[in-house]
Design a protein around this motif. Structure first.
Motif, PDB file in Angstrom:
ATOM      1  N   ALA A  17       0.828  -1.212   0.000  1.00 11.98           N
ATOM      2  CA  ALA A  17       0.000   0.000   0.000  1.00 11.98           C
ATOM      3  C   ALA A  17       0.860   1.260   0.000  1.00 11.98           C
ATOM      4  O   ALA A  17       0.553   2.231  -0.694  1.00 11.98           O
ATOM      5  N   TYR A  87      -3.911  -3.390   9.035  1.00 10.61           N
ATOM      6  CA  TYR A  87      -4.648  -3.951   7.905  1.00 10.61           C
ATOM      7  C   TYR A  87      -5.881  -4.662   8.416  1.00 10.61           C
ATOM      8  O   TYR A  87      -5.821  -5.441   9.367  1.00 10.61           O
ATOM      9  N   SER A  88      -7.000  -4.396   7.773  1.00 12.53           N
ATOM     10  CA  SER A  88      -8.256  -5.072   8.091  1.00 12.53           C
ATOM     11  C   SER A  88      -8.681  -5.919   6.905  1.00 12.53           C
ATOM     12  O   SER A  88      -8.912  -5.385   5.813  1.00 12.53           O
ATOM     13  N   THR A  91     -12.424  -4.897   5.804  1.00 11.48           N
ATOM     14  CA  THR A  91     -12.616  -3.750   4.912  1.00 11.48           C
ATOM     15  C   THR A  91     -11.652  -3.772   3.733  1.00 11.48           C
ATOM     16  O   THR A  91     -11.830  -3.011   2.794  1.00 11.48           O
ATOM     17  N   ASP A  92     -10.621  -4.604   3.815  1.00 14.15           N
ATOM     18  CA  ASP A  92      -9.541  -4.646   2.832  1.00 14.15           C
ATOM     19  C   ASP A  92      -8.885  -3.266   2.683  1.00 14.15           C
ATOM     20  O   ASP A  92      -8.543  -2.839   1.588  1.00 14.15           O
ATOM     21  N   HIS A  93      -8.731  -2.570   3.817  1.00 18.92           N
ATOM     22  CA  HIS A  93      -8.097  -1.260   3.857  1.00 18.92           C
ATOM     23  C   HIS A  93      -6.887  -1.296   4.775  1.00 18.92           C
ATOM     24  O   HIS A  93      -6.829  -2.086   5.712  1.00 18.92           O
ATOM     25  N   VAL A  94      -5.972  -0.367   4.507  1.00 21.13           N
ATOM     26  CA  VAL A  94      -4.832  -0.125   5.383  1.00 21.13           C
ATOM     27  C   VAL A  94      -5.079   1.213   6.067  1.00 21.13           C
ATOM     28  O   VAL A  94      -5.502   2.183   5.429  1.00 21.13           O
ATOM     29  N   TYR A  95      -4.812   1.245   7.352  1.00 16.74           N
ATOM     30  CA  TYR A  95      -4.974   2.446   8.169  1.00 16.74           C
ATOM     31  C   TYR A  95      -3.623   2.809   8.761  1.00 16.74           C
ATOM     32  O   TYR A  95      -2.859   1.932   9.163  1.00 16.74           O
ATOM     33  N   SER A 126     -12.350   5.808   9.233  1.00 17.93           N
ATOM     34  CA  SER A 126     -12.244   6.619   8.010  1.00 17.93           C
ATOM     35  C   SER A 126     -11.191   7.716   8.139  1.00 17.93           C
ATOM     36  O   SER A 126     -10.545   8.084   7.160  1.00 17.93           O
ATOM     37  N   GLU A 129      -7.650   6.114   7.236  1.00 15.91           N
ATOM     38  CA  GLU A 129      -7.408   5.375   5.988  1.00 15.91           C
ATOM     39  C   GLU A 129      -6.170   5.927   5.298  1.00 15.91           C
ATOM     40  O   GLU A 129      -5.956   7.141   5.260  1.00 15.91           O
ATOM     41  N   ASP A 131      -5.342   6.452   2.330  1.00 13.11           N
ATOM     42  CA  ASP A 131      -5.554   7.426   1.257  1.00 13.11           C
ATOM     43  C   ASP A 131      -5.892   8.822   1.771  1.00 13.11           C
ATOM     44  O   ASP A 131      -5.829   9.787   1.016  1.00 13.11           O
ATOM     45  N   ARG A 132      -6.231   8.952   3.038  1.00 10.65           N
ATOM     46  CA  ARG A 132      -6.551  10.260   3.616  1.00 10.65           C
ATOM     47  C   ARG A 132      -5.301  11.043   4.000  1.00 10.65           C
ATOM     48  O   ARG A 132      -5.368  12.236   4.257  1.00 10.65           O
TER      49      ARG A 132
END
Length: 167
Positions: A17, A87-88, A91-95, A126, A129, A131-132
Motif C-alpha cells: 500500500a 490492515y483489516s 474492509t480490505d483497507h490499510v490504516y 475513516s 485510511e 488514502d486520507r
C-alpha cells in the motif's frame, strides 16, 4: 493461518500500500527492531511503521498496540515507532494510526458512531485510511532523519589527519 504467517501477510499488504502511493520503503534487517518498516514520505524523513493485523467486532476493528518485552510484560511503542500500519481483512483497507493517538494497550477504530452517541475518545476508521494522509501530514509525524549526509565526517577526518601526523 498461524501468527507468523498472518504477520508476514499483513506486513506485505501494508508495504504494498505504501509503495503503491510512491512512498519508498526500507526493510530493517533481522527481527530485533520495534518497527517492521521504515517509510520515507519525503527525502530524509523516515516514518517507523509497526504493522498490525486487526480483527473485527462488528462496529470496530481492534488491534494490539503494546509490545511484549519478553519477560518484562507489555510496553508502549511510544518513542519506538511513529505509526501503526493496520490492515483489516474485513474492509480490505490499510490504516495509518499515529502511536500517540492510542493511549491504551488495544487500538479500536470505529466504523459507526457508538450506540449511546458518545464521541469523546472515539477514533473513526475513516480518519486513518491510508488514502486520507498527504505526504505533508506523514512528514509531520515522521521521525527526523537520524543521520544527515556528511554530519560529523569533517571532525573524524581532522582527527584521522592529526593521528597520521603524530604517528
Amino acid at each position: 493461518m498461524d501468527t507468523i504467517a498472518n504477520g508476514n501477510a499483513t506486513e506485505a499488504v501494508i508495504l504494498s500500500a505504501l509503495v503503491a502511493r510512491d512512498v519508498p520503503v526500507l526493510l530493517p534487517f533481522g527481527e530485533g527492531q520495534p518497527y517492521d518498516l521504515l517509510a520515507e514520505p519525503a527525502p530524509g524523513r523516515f516514518l517507523r511503521v509497526q504493522c498490525k493485523a486487526s480483527r473485527s467486532t462488528g462496529d470496530c476493528i481492534v488491534f494490539n498496540c503494546r509490545a511484549t518485552d519478553h519477560g518484562r510484560g507489555r510496553r508502549s511503542y511510544e518513542g519506538l515507532a511513529d505509526v501503526f500500519g493496520v490492515y483489516s481483512e474485513v474492509t480490505d483497507h490499510v490504516y495509518l494510526v499515529p502511536v500517540g493517538d492510542l493511549p491504551g494497550f488495544e487500538g479500536r477504530l470505529r466504523f459507526n458512531p457508538a450506540r449511546n452517541n458518545q464521541r469523546r475518545g472515539a477514533r473513526f476508521a475513516s480518519r486513518y485510511e491510508i488514502d486520507r494522509w498527504t505526504t505533508e501530514q506523514l512528514v509531520t509525524i515522521a521521525s527526523p532523519a537520524r543521520y544527515r549526509g556528511g554530519e560529523g565526517l569533517e571532525a573524524r577526518d581532522q582527527n584521522d589527519e592529526r593521528a597520521r601526523r603524530a604517528g
